[in-house]
Motif scaffolding. Sequence first.
Motif, PDB file in Angstrom:
ATOM      1  N   LYS A  38       0.829  -1.202   0.000  1.00 43.90           N
ATOM      2  CA  LYS A  38       0.000   0.000   0.000  1.00 43.90           C
ATOM      3  C   LYS A  38       0.863   1.251   0.000  1.00 43.90           C
ATOM      4  CE  LYS A  38      -3.514   2.429   2.723  1.00 43.90           C
ATOM      5  NZ  LYS A  38      -4.334   2.416   3.961  1.00 43.90           N
ATOM      6  N   ASN A  39       1.895   1.289   0.845  1.00 41.80           N
ATOM      7  CA  ASN A  39       2.763   2.461   0.922  1.00 41.80           C
ATOM      8  C   ASN A  39       3.554   2.658  -0.373  1.00 41.80           C
ATOM      9  OD1 ASN A  39       1.998   3.140   3.550  1.00 41.80           O
ATOM     10  ND2 ASN A  39       3.528   1.789   4.452  1.00 41.80           N
ATOM     11  N   VAL A  40       4.025   1.555  -0.941  1.00 42.01           N
ATOM     12  CA  VAL A  40       4.787   1.640  -2.190  1.00 42.01           C
ATOM     13  C   VAL A  40       3.930   2.218  -3.302  1.00 42.01           C
ATOM     14  CG1 VAL A  40       6.011   0.324  -3.952  1.00 42.01           C
ATOM     15  CG2 VAL A  40       6.312  -0.268  -1.541  1.00 42.01           C
ATOM     16  N   LYS A  41       2.728   1.701  -3.450  1.00 38.70           N
ATOM     17  CA  LYS A  41       1.828   2.169  -4.515  1.00 38.70           C
ATOM     18  C   LYS A  41       1.433   3.625  -4.282  1.00 38.70           C
ATOM     19  CE  LYS A  41       0.008  -2.347  -5.864  1.00 38.70           C
ATOM     20  NZ  LYS A  41       0.701  -2.313  -7.167  1.00 38.70           N
ATOM     21  N   GLN A  42       1.290   4.033  -3.020  1.00 36.97           N
ATOM     22  CA  GLN A  42       0.960   5.422  -2.702  1.00 36.97           C
ATOM     23  C   GLN A  42       2.061   6.363  -3.180  1.00 36.97           C
ATOM     24  OE1 GLN A  42       0.815   6.323   1.489  1.00 36.97           O
ATOM     25  NE2 GLN A  42      -0.315   8.223   1.198  1.00 36.97           N
ATOM     26  N   VAL A  43       3.311   5.983  -2.942  1.00 40.51           N
ATOM     27  CA  VAL A  43       4.445   6.814  -3.357  1.00 40.51           C
ATOM     28  C   VAL A  43       4.517   6.920  -4.877  1.00 40.51           C
ATOM     29  CG1 VAL A  43       6.953   7.012  -3.367  1.00 40.51           C
ATOM     30  CG2 VAL A  43       5.789   6.339  -1.276  1.00 40.51           C
ATOM     31  N   VAL A  44       4.409   5.781  -5.566  1.00 37.81           N
ATOM     32  CA  VAL A  44       4.517   5.790  -7.028  1.00 37.81           C
ATOM     33  C   VAL A  44       3.328   6.525  -7.652  1.00 37.81           C
ATOM     34  CG1 VAL A  44       4.653   4.348  -9.091  1.00 37.81           C
ATOM     35  CG2 VAL A  44       5.942   3.715  -7.048  1.00 37.81           C
ATOM     36  N   SER A  45       2.157   6.407  -7.076  1.00 31.48           N
ATOM     37  CA  SER A  45       0.993   7.173  -7.559  1.00 31.48           C
ATOM     38  C   SER A  45       1.251   8.670  -7.446  1.00 31.48           C
ATOM     39  CB  SER A  45      -0.260   6.798  -6.770  1.00 31.48           C
ATOM     40  OG  SER A  45      -0.638   5.466  -7.017  1.00 31.48           O
ATOM     41  N   CYS A  64      18.192   1.392  -3.066  1.00 32.40           N
ATOM     42  CA  CYS A  64      16.976   0.656  -3.447  1.00 32.40           C
ATOM     43  C   CYS A  64      16.546  -0.382  -2.427  1.00 32.40           C
ATOM     44  CB  CYS A  64      17.167  -0.005  -4.807  1.00 32.40           C
ATOM     45  SG  CYS A  64      18.390  -1.349  -4.821  1.00 32.40           S
ATOM     46  N   GLY A  65      17.410  -0.734  -1.464  1.00 32.47           N
ATOM     47  CA  GLY A  65      17.034  -1.722  -0.461  1.00 32.47           C
ATOM     48  C   GLY A  65      16.645  -3.046  -1.084  1.00 32.47           C
ATOM     49  N   ALA A  66      15.516  -3.590  -0.658  1.00 31.26           N
ATOM     50  CA  ALA A  66      15.057  -4.885  -1.151  1.00 31.26           C
ATOM     51  C   ALA A  66      14.308  -4.784  -2.472  1.00 31.26           C
ATOM     52  CB  ALA A  66      14.186  -5.563  -0.103  1.00 31.26           C
ATOM     53  N   GLY A  67      14.320  -3.612  -3.097  1.00 31.02           N
ATOM     54  CA  GLY A  67      13.831  -3.476  -4.468  1.00 31.02           C
ATOM     55  C   GLY A  67      12.356  -3.188  -4.637  1.00 31.02           C
ATOM     56  N   LYS A  68      11.620  -2.942  -3.549  1.00 29.71           N
ATOM     57  CA  LYS A  68      10.164  -2.804  -3.675  1.00 29.71           C
ATOM     58  C   LYS A  68       9.764  -1.606  -4.542  1.00 29.71           C
ATOM     59  CE  LYS A  68      10.079  -0.663   0.949  1.00 29.71           C
ATOM     60  NZ  LYS A  68       9.513  -0.737   2.302  1.00 29.71           N
ATOM     61  N   TYR A  69      10.467  -0.481  -4.403  1.00 29.62           N
ATOM     62  CA  TYR A  69      10.129   0.678  -5.231  1.00 29.62           C
ATOM     63  C   TYR A  69      10.646   0.508  -6.655  1.00 29.62           C
ATOM     64  CZ  TYR A  69       8.726   3.045  -0.956  1.00 29.62           C
ATOM     65  OH  TYR A  69       8.091   3.379   0.214  1.00 29.62           O
ATOM     66  N   ALA A  70      11.846  -0.042  -6.802  1.00 29.57           N
ATOM     67  CA  ALA A  70      12.401  -0.251  -8.145  1.00 29.57           C
ATOM     68  C   ALA A  70      11.483  -1.137  -8.976  1.00 29.57           C
ATOM     69  CB  ALA A  70      13.792  -0.869  -8.037  1.00 29.57           C
ATOM     70  N   ILE A  71      10.923  -2.163  -8.357  1.00 29.37           N
ATOM     71  CA  ILE A  71      10.020  -3.072  -9.072  1.00 29.37           C
ATOM     72  C   ILE A  71       8.754  -2.341  -9.501  1.00 29.37           C
ATOM     73  CG2 ILE A  71       8.541  -5.116  -8.793  1.00 29.37           C
ATOM     74  CD1 ILE A  71      10.795  -6.209  -6.909  1.00 29.37           C
ATOM     75  N   GLU A  95      15.954 -11.292  -6.108  1.00 30.50           N
ATOM     76  CA  GLU A  95      14.971 -12.371  -5.939  1.00 30.50           C
ATOM     77  C   GLU A  95      13.554 -11.836  -6.113  1.00 30.50           C
ATOM     78  OE1 GLU A  95      15.563 -14.134  -2.133  1.00 30.50           O
ATOM     79  OE2 GLU A  95      17.560 -14.923  -2.604  1.00 30.50           O
ATOM     80  N   ASN A  96      13.270 -10.687  -5.497  1.00 30.07           N
ATOM     81  CA  ASN A  96      11.940 -10.095  -5.593  1.00 30.07           C
ATOM     82  C   ASN A  96      11.608  -9.684  -7.021  1.00 30.07           C
ATOM     83  OD1 ASN A  96      11.524 -10.364  -2.812  1.00 30.07           O
ATOM     84  ND2 ASN A  96      12.385  -8.353  -2.357  1.00 30.07           N
ATOM     85  N   ALA A  97      12.598  -9.116  -7.719  1.00 31.14           N
ATOM     86  CA  ALA A  97      12.377  -8.713  -9.111  1.00 31.14           C
ATOM     87  C   ALA A  97      12.111  -9.923 -10.000  1.00 31.14           C
ATOM     88  CB  ALA A  97      13.591  -7.938  -9.626  1.00 31.14           C
ATOM     89  N   GLU A  98      12.833 -11.005  -9.756  1.00 36.91           N
ATOM     90  CA  GLU A  98      12.637 -12.228 -10.543  1.00 36.91           C
ATOM     91  C   GLU A  98      11.233 -12.795 -10.326  1.00 36.91           C
ATOM     92  OE1 GLU A  98      14.754 -16.600 -11.262  1.00 36.91           O
ATOM     93  OE2 GLU A  98      15.713 -15.097  -9.966  1.00 36.91           O
ATOM     94  N   LYS A  99      10.776 -12.771  -9.069  1.00 40.96           N
ATOM     95  CA  LYS A  99       9.421 -13.262  -8.754  1.00 40.96           C
ATOM     96  C   LYS A  99       8.357 -12.450  -9.476  1.00 40.96           C
ATOM     97  CE  LYS A  99      10.567 -14.964  -4.119  1.00 40.96           C
ATOM     98  NZ  LYS A  99      10.438 -14.677  -2.656  1.00 40.96           N
ATOM     99  N   GLU A 100       8.603 -11.147  -9.604  1.00 43.93           N
ATOM    100  CA  GLU A 100       7.624 -10.261 -10.232  1.00 43.93           C
ATOM    101  C   GLU A 100       7.800 -10.159 -11.743  1.00 43.93           C
ATOM    102  OE1 GLU A 100       5.069  -8.848  -8.739  1.00 43.93           O
ATOM    103  OE2 GLU A 100       5.634  -9.727  -6.798  1.00 43.93           O
ATOM    104  N   GLY A 101       8.826 -10.820 -12.278  1.00 39.63           N
ATOM    105  CA  GLY A 101       9.074 -10.768 -13.719  1.00 39.63           C
ATOM    106  C   GLY A 101       9.556  -9.413 -14.191  1.00 39.63           C
ATOM    107  N   ALA A 102      10.212  -8.655 -13.306  1.00 33.17           N
ATOM    108  CA  ALA A 102      10.720  -7.323 -13.653  1.00 33.17           C
ATOM    109  C   ALA A 102      12.112  -7.473 -14.265  1.00 33.17           C
ATOM    110  CB  ALA A 102      10.764  -6.438 -12.410  1.00 33.17           C
ATOM    111  N   VAL A 103      12.171  -7.456 -15.579  1.00 34.16           N
ATOM    112  CA  VAL A 103      13.440  -7.722 -16.278  1.00 34.16           C
ATOM    113  C   VAL A 103      14.157  -6.452 -16.725  1.00 34.16           C
ATOM    114  CG1 VAL A 103      12.645  -9.985 -17.077  1.00 34.16           C
ATOM    115  CG2 VAL A 103      12.226  -7.968 -18.491  1.00 34.16           C
ATOM    116  N   ASN A 104      13.532  -5.293 -16.514  1.00 32.98           N
ATOM    117  CA  ASN A 104      14.129  -4.039 -16.985  1.00 32.98           C
ATOM    118  C   ASN A 104      14.775  -3.237 -15.858  1.00 32.98           C
ATOM    119  OD1 ASN A 104      11.559  -3.633 -15.897  1.00 32.98           O
ATOM    120  ND2 ASN A 104      11.179  -1.785 -17.103  1.00 32.98           N
TER     121      ASN A 104
END
Length: 271
Positions: A38-45, A64-71, A95-104
């Motif tokens: 929820k917090n991540v989506k709020q920031v990106v919005s 970037c930490g654990a990549g939640k915003y980068a993803i 690992e998180n990016a791979e799970k989400e299919g974020a290849v860019n």
Amino acid sequence: MNFDYFDKLWNSNVSSVEESRNHWDFRAKDFNSNKSEKNVKQVVSFFLEKGMLHEGCDAIDIGCGAGKYAIELSQIASNVTALDISPKMLEYAKENAEKEGAVNIKFLEMPWEEVNVDELGWNKKFDFAAAIMSPAINSRESLEKLMKVSKGYCFMSGHLDRHEKVMEDIERIALNREPSNIEYGKNIYLSFNTLWIYGIHAEITYHNMDREITRTLEDAFNYYCAQLQRKSEFSDSKKEAVKKYLEEISEEGFVKDTFKSKNIWMYWKNP
């Protein structure tokens, strides 16, 4: 008003690169497990609403930490460069990016203090540069780098105030002292004034964040000891007092805490 006054304030109590790396390596597991979509989506919005982020742009996530915003950014931007000082944080991020299919997303183990913008070819490379809840912007030089890599908008955020109930109870009850004061918001305050001297008038908004966190007894002990050790020397007797208190308040081997903070979001468009 000149830079000298703020430079002196900025350059006090800054951890070394090695100290910072060890600290964030230690916190990586806890940091990765306490994610709030929820917090991540709020920031990106917010980025989209203010026109800082747009489809097809190039973005950089500093710290970037654990990549939640980068993803999340990668779903909008064409390319995201995400760097962090901690190799363990980056393991989780990949690992998180791979799970989400974020290849860019390009992940880099790189302290912002050691980044050479010209050698990397990053001068005005990115449409959007962000340091989201990141301690990387801790000097005028690091702020100027943030400005230098962006040909569009810059964003940085941090705590103005934060409270962890169990942490404060440990200090009051287990250690018999008042909770330590930390200069939250210092980097934003100094960045705002430095930008002002440059003739850049950044915009600031304030946001509350509340959440509950549950940790195993072992993870809780390691977390609170690490945090308290950054505030002052921490003897074995104090660690024993913390361990005993956590055992008393734990339920079936878990410790629940409430986290409340007021965060500052600051953004500006480079001239």
